[in-house]
Design an enzyme around this catalytic site. Structure first.
Site, mmCIF file in Angstrom:
data_model
loop_
_atom_site.group_PDB
_atom_site.id
_atom_site.type_symbol
_atom_site.label_atom_id
_atom_site.label_comp_id
_atom_site.label_asym_id
_atom_site.label_seq_id
_atom_site.Cartn_x
_atom_site.Cartn_y
_atom_site.Cartn_z
ATOM 1 N N HIS A 121 -0.430 2.050 3.790
ATOM 2 C CA HIS A 121 0.357 3.262 3.546
ATOM 3 C C HIS A 121 -0.467 4.510 3.837
ATOM 4 C CE1 HIS A 121 2.026 0.064 0.891
ATOM 5 N NE2 HIS A 121 3.178 0.557 1.315
ATOM 6 N N ASP A 177 -3.280 -4.168 2.406
ATOM 7 C CA ASP A 177 -1.851 -4.496 2.448
ATOM 8 C C ASP A 177 -1.299 -4.548 3.871
ATOM 9 O OD1 ASP A 177 -2.351 -1.781 2.360
ATOM 10 O OD2 ASP A 177 -0.956 -1.346 0.721
ATOM 11 N N HIS A 216 -2.546 8.104 -2.868
ATOM 12 C CA HIS A 216 -1.291 8.887 -2.856
ATOM 13 C C HIS A 216 -1.341 10.067 -3.817
ATOM 14 C CE1 HIS A 216 0.513 6.004 -0.235
ATOM 15 N NE2 HIS A 216 0.417 5.021 -1.108
ATOM 16 N N ASP A 235 -5.665 1.551 4.378
ATOM 17 C CA ASP A 235 -4.537 0.979 3.634
ATOM 18 C C ASP A 235 -3.289 1.029 4.524
ATOM 19 O OD1 ASP A 235 -3.584 0.524 0.505
ATOM 20 O OD2 ASP A 235 -2.035 1.516 1.701
HETATM 21 C C1 OKP Z 1 0.607 2.079 -2.770
HETATM 22 B B1 OKP Z 1 -0.626 1.855 -1.909
HETATM 23 C C2 OKP Z 1 8.781 -1.478 -3.120
HETATM 24 C C3 OKP Z 1 8.510 -0.031 -2.774
HETATM 25 C C4 OKP Z 1 7.052 0.287 -2.889
HETATM 26 C C5 OKP Z 1 5.519 2.166 -3.216
HETATM 27 C C6 OKP Z 1 4.397 1.711 -2.350
HETATM 28 C C7 OKP Z 1 3.097 2.221 -2.865
HETATM 29 C C8 OKP Z 1 1.905 1.687 -2.129
HETATM 30 N N1 OKP Z 1 10.187 -1.775 -3.047
HETATM 31 N N2 OKP Z 1 6.818 1.689 -2.835
HETATM 32 O O1 OKP Z 1 -0.736 2.651 -0.778
HETATM 33 O O2 OKP Z 1 -0.886 0.487 -1.558
HETATM 34 ZN ZN ZN Z 2 -0.818 0.658 0.426
#
Ligand code: OKP
Ligand code: ZN
Length: 342
Positions: free
Chosen positions: A197, A284, A159, A195
């Site tokens: 995200h 994830d 990110h 990933d």
């Molecule tokens: C990082 B990576 C929880 C909200 C989470 C951020 C997610 C970051 C993910 N209530 N928001 O891409 O694994």
């Molecule tokens: Zn992620």
């Protein structure tokens, strides 16, 4: 394959994450990397080596110098300002403003933060630098002829953009590694981000570059973090037009659908014929992960690794997300074992 790992990841040990209006214990915690390391050791994947110290030059190839100064200084400035909690931004330049306020620490936090989810604390900078060294150590092994290497990076990186941190990421380990392949003589590199995200930071870093193909499979940003990037119409710009590809997927996605997107992405990578591949390896998308809405199974990660292995490319895996502590080790190492079996 070798695993690069540094215990300095533990210096990133924030106690707070702003989540749904509450300060909670961060999902991105030291135990994640320890679980993955334990499973690497148990599985007999290969040697675990400490990182070499590459210094900041390779990091400066990707990140803005003032942003790096900010990351290095922010904790000291925050504590000097009298703040009692961890460093969390609370104000940003509003839409229509290109202001890059650099005065006080509060202004600097808003200038460089993607969101308020990622508290900065003592040791964050040191851990982020160690993660970049871990990625560079893995890349060096691949550049020297290893078929593949695993960079057990923590904190994650995908990110983080040229001058942006957030989503638990500070330095973009995968982008630093991809750039070091190019600087070492590779004509083209691909980054495959699996990933859950979208890898907005990596996408933005390479958005106008023809020699880096960036592909990401992720939860539909209409519904999932990072919300503002990751749609199919984001395909690159200028010389980079056509060298970005996004595969947003819906809630409940199982390997049937996910594997089809992976197949499409792998075909694009094969057509692009890069000299090296970097995999942003987040697990994830697992069915019980607290931060995702996919439904991948532990065995699916073997298949994922096998498909990537079939590309036959020199490959660096860099750890990104994965927040189910029970399974992060198995799921991550399954990708690597699947790759080696291919
Ligand atoms: C990082 B990576 C929880 C909200 C989470 C951020 C997610 C970051 C993910 N209530 N928001 O891409 O694994
Ligand atoms: Zn992620």
């Amino acid at each position: 394959m070798l695993t690069a790992y540094s215990p300095d990841h533990r210096r990133r040990d924030a106690q707070t994450e702003l989540s749904d209006g509450c300060l909670v214990a961060p999902f991105e915690c030291p135990e994640r990397a320890e679980q993955v390391l334990a499973r690497v050791r148990e599985s007999g994947l290969g040697p675990v080596v400490p990182p070499r110290a590459f210094g900041l030059d390779p990091v400066r190839r990707i990140h803005d110098p003032a942003f790096l100064d900010f990351l290095e200084q922010v904790w000291a400035e925050w504590t000097a300002s009298g703040a009692e909690g961890e460093a969390i931004p609370s104000i940003w330049p509003p839409r229509g403003t290109d202001a890059r306020a650099t005065g006080t620490v509060t202004a600097r936090l808003g200038t460089y933060a993607l969101g308020a989810d990622t508290s900065i604390t003592d040791g964050t900078w040191e851990a982020a630098c160690a993660a970049a060294d871990v990625a560079l150590t893995g890349a060096a092994a691949v550049a020297a002829g290893d078929r593949a290497a695993f960079a057990l990076c923590r904190p994650p990186g995908h990110h983080a953009a040229r001058d942006l941190y957030g989503g638990y990421c500070f330095l973009n380990n995968a982008a630093v590694a991809a750039q070091t392949f190019l600087d070492g003589g590779a004509g083209r590199a691909a980054v495959l981000d699996v990933d859950f995200h979208h890898g907005n930071g990596t996408q933005s870093i390479f958005y106008d570059r023809a020699e880096v193909l960036f592909l990401s499979l992720h939860g539909d940003p209409d519904l999932a973090f990072p919300y503002y990037w990751g749609r199919t119409d984001e395909t690159g710009v200028g010389r980079g037009d056509g060298a970005t590809g996004n595969y947003p997927l819906p809630p409940g996605t199982t390997y049937g659908t996910w594997g089809e997107a992976l197949e499409a992405a792998c075909r694009r990578i094969a057509d692009f014929a890069p000299d090296a591949l970097v995999v942003s390896l987040g697990v994830d998308g697992y069915k019980d992960d607290p931060l995702s809405f996919f439904a991948l199974e532990t065995e699916d990660y073997l298949r994922c690794g096998a498909r990537i292995g079939k590309l036959g490319l020199p490959t660096l895996f860099a750890l990104e997300g994965g927040y189910d502590l029970e399974t992060i080790g198995d799921n991550t190492v399954n990708v690597l074992l699947g790759f080696e079996g291919a």
